[in-house]
Design an enzyme around this catalytic site. Structure first.
Site, PDB file in Angstrom:
ATOM      1  N   SER A 274     -37.244  23.251  30.916  1.00 23.93           N
ATOM      2  CA  SER A 274     -38.261  23.100  29.870  1.00 23.93           C
ATOM      3  C   SER A 274     -39.604  22.734  30.493  1.00 23.93           C
ATOM      4  O   SER A 274     -40.663  23.143  30.003  1.00 23.93           O
ATOM      5  CB  SER A 274     -37.837  22.026  28.870  1.00 23.93           C
ATOM      6  OG  SER A 274     -36.639  22.401  28.241  1.00 23.93           O
TER       7      SER A 274
ATOM      8  N   LYS B 231     -39.850   8.869  25.481  1.00 25.58           N
ATOM      9  CA  LYS B 231     -40.545  10.114  25.848  1.00 25.58           C
ATOM     10  C   LYS B 231     -41.153  10.775  24.629  1.00 25.58           C
ATOM     11  O   LYS B 231     -40.471  11.001  23.639  1.00 25.58           O
ATOM     12  CB  LYS B 231     -39.535  11.108  26.452  1.00 25.58           C
ATOM     13  CG  LYS B 231     -39.398  11.013  27.944  1.00 25.58           C
ATOM     14  CD  LYS B 231     -38.888  12.338  28.494  1.00 25.58           C
ATOM     15  CE  LYS B 231     -37.451  12.213  28.976  1.00 25.58           C
ATOM     16  NZ  LYS B 231     -36.817  13.473  29.319  1.00 25.58           N
TER      17      LYS B 231
ATOM     18  N   HIS C 138     -30.744  27.302  28.587  1.00 21.62           N
ATOM     19  CA  HIS C 138     -29.958  26.580  27.572  1.00 21.62           C
ATOM     20  C   HIS C 138     -29.162  27.571  26.734  1.00 21.62           C
ATOM     21  O   HIS C 138     -27.983  27.371  26.463  1.00 21.62           O
ATOM     22  CB  HIS C 138     -30.867  25.788  26.623  1.00 21.62           C
ATOM     23  CG  HIS C 138     -31.660  24.681  27.254  1.00 21.62           C
ATOM     24  ND1 HIS C 138     -32.995  24.504  27.026  1.00 21.62           N
ATOM     25  CD2 HIS C 138     -31.286  23.673  28.084  1.00 21.62           C
ATOM     26  CE1 HIS C 138     -33.431  23.433  27.680  1.00 21.62           C
ATOM     27  NE2 HIS C 138     -32.419  22.914  28.334  1.00 21.62           N
TER      28      HIS C 138
ATOM     29  N   ARG D  44     -27.494  23.343  37.132  1.00 25.68           N
ATOM     30  CA  ARG D  44     -28.354  24.337  37.768  1.00 25.68           C
ATOM     31  C   ARG D  44     -28.170  24.329  39.276  1.00 25.68           C
ATOM     32  O   ARG D  44     -27.902  25.326  39.886  1.00 25.68           O
ATOM     33  CB  ARG D  44     -29.819  24.062  37.440  1.00 25.68           C
ATOM     34  CG  ARG D  44     -30.210  24.601  36.107  1.00 25.68           C
ATOM     35  CD  ARG D  44     -31.495  24.019  35.641  1.00 25.68           C
ATOM     36  NE  ARG D  44     -31.321  22.633  35.292  1.00 25.68           N
ATOM     37  CZ  ARG D  44     -32.182  21.939  34.589  1.00 25.68           C
ATOM     38  NH1 ARG D  44     -33.302  22.485  34.195  1.00 25.68           N
ATOM     39  NH2 ARG D  44     -31.937  20.699  34.273  1.00 25.68           N
TER      40      ARG D  44
HETATM   41  P1  ADP Z   1     -34.458  20.400  30.899  1.00 25.65           P
HETATM   42  O1  ADP Z   1     -33.997  19.852  32.228  1.00 25.65           O
HETATM   43  O2  ADP Z   1     -34.759  21.858  30.955  1.00 25.65           O
HETATM   44  O3  ADP Z   1     -35.517  19.576  30.211  1.00 25.65           O
HETATM   45  P2  ADP Z   1     -32.435  19.319  29.060  1.00 25.65           P
HETATM   46  O4  ADP Z   1     -32.600  17.903  29.424  1.00 25.65           O
HETATM   47  O5  ADP Z   1     -32.730  19.704  27.674  1.00 25.65           O
HETATM   48  O6  ADP Z   1     -33.215  20.369  29.980  1.00 25.65           O
HETATM   49  O7  ADP Z   1     -30.997  19.814  29.495  1.00 25.65           O
HETATM   50  C1  ADP Z   1     -29.862  19.805  28.699  1.00 25.65           C
HETATM   51  C2  ADP Z   1     -28.697  20.372  29.478  1.00 25.65           C
HETATM   52  O8  ADP Z   1     -28.957  21.740  29.783  1.00 25.65           O
HETATM   53  C3  ADP Z   1     -28.381  19.717  30.817  1.00 25.65           C
HETATM   54  O9  ADP Z   1     -26.964  19.747  30.982  1.00 25.65           O
HETATM   55  C4  ADP Z   1     -29.042  20.627  31.811  1.00 25.65           C
HETATM   56  O10 ADP Z   1     -28.432  20.554  33.082  1.00 25.65           O
HETATM   57  C5  ADP Z   1     -28.799  21.974  31.170  1.00 25.65           C
HETATM   58  N1  ADP Z   1     -29.761  22.997  31.558  1.00 25.65           N
HETATM   59  C6  ADP Z   1     -31.105  22.949  31.466  1.00 25.65           C
HETATM   60  N2  ADP Z   1     -31.670  24.086  31.924  1.00 25.65           N
HETATM   61  C7  ADP Z   1     -30.634  24.888  32.322  1.00 25.65           C
HETATM   62  C8  ADP Z   1     -30.555  26.178  32.921  1.00 25.65           C
HETATM   63  N3  ADP Z   1     -31.663  26.865  33.203  1.00 25.65           N
HETATM   64  N4  ADP Z   1     -29.335  26.677  33.190  1.00 25.65           N
HETATM   65  C9  ADP Z   1     -28.234  25.953  32.906  1.00 25.65           C
HETATM   66  N5  ADP Z   1     -28.231  24.727  32.373  1.00 25.65           N
HETATM   67  C10 ADP Z   1     -29.410  24.190  32.088  1.00 25.65           C
END
Ligand code: ADP
Length: 165
Positions: free
Chosen positions: A128, A41, A17, A90
């Protein structure tokens, strides 16, 4: 003034992130990182705590603001006068759902564009969920989450395990 929103659950914020935050903040005048509250959630951290962890992790970026919202993203973007939503991609697995959301958001707010940043190869497999799994096994979280929050994540995991008995 160009403002973009980077929405997510950030439970907790990872270095994947943070990499997107850093790169997106360099592309816009202002970046709002928004914890989107999904009432169904329950997470490891409350939305307020996630905001706090994000603030600690992004304190060095002067044009990054952290907020949370339980609105629809399209409505939130309109209220904050942001024209762009930034998403990290990703792998192919993220693609279908993200494009679907981008199309729906543009339907709800035609002025809203979604822009995708390809994940840095270092963080392609970081989520996460993986961080929570690693914390459960007591793995060193350095290199997975911002160093400012390593202790917070470890502490919360111990508290949760204490409750589970
Ligand atoms: P997670 O899937 O880790 O729970 P979130 O729902 O908080 O993450 O994701 C928020 C945004 O960050 C989404 O656009 C997701 O694709 C992106 N994201 C999450 N992890 C990464 C990563 N390791 N690299 C790039 N983008 C990411």
């Amino acid at each position: 003034m160009s403002t973009a929103i980077y929405p997510g659950s950030f439970d907790p914020v990872t270095l994947g992130h943070l990499n997107i935050i850093k790169r997106a903040a360099a592309c816009f005048d202002g970046l709002i990182v928004c914890v989107m509250v999904n009432s169904k959630k329950t997470g490891m951290f409350t939305p307020e705590e996630r905001v706090e962890l994000l603030r600690k992790s992004t304190a060095r970026f002067p044009n990054v603001e952290v907020d949370f919202s339980n609105e629809l993203l399209a409505a939130y973007a309109k209220r904050r006068r942001a024209k762009v939503v930034v998403k990290g991609l990703r792998a192919v697995s993220d693609f279908e759902q993200e494009v679907q959301m981008a199309v729906i958001n543009r339907h709800l707010n035609p002025k809203l564009e979604t822009m995708f940043l390809a994940s840095s190869e270092k963080y392609t497999y970081l989520s996460s969920t993986i961080v929570k799994e690693m914390a459960r096994y007591g793995t060193d979280l350095t290199g997975l989450v911002p160093r400012e929050i390593v202790d917070d994540v470890n502490r919360r995991m111990r508290e949760m395990e204490g409750k589970e008995g």
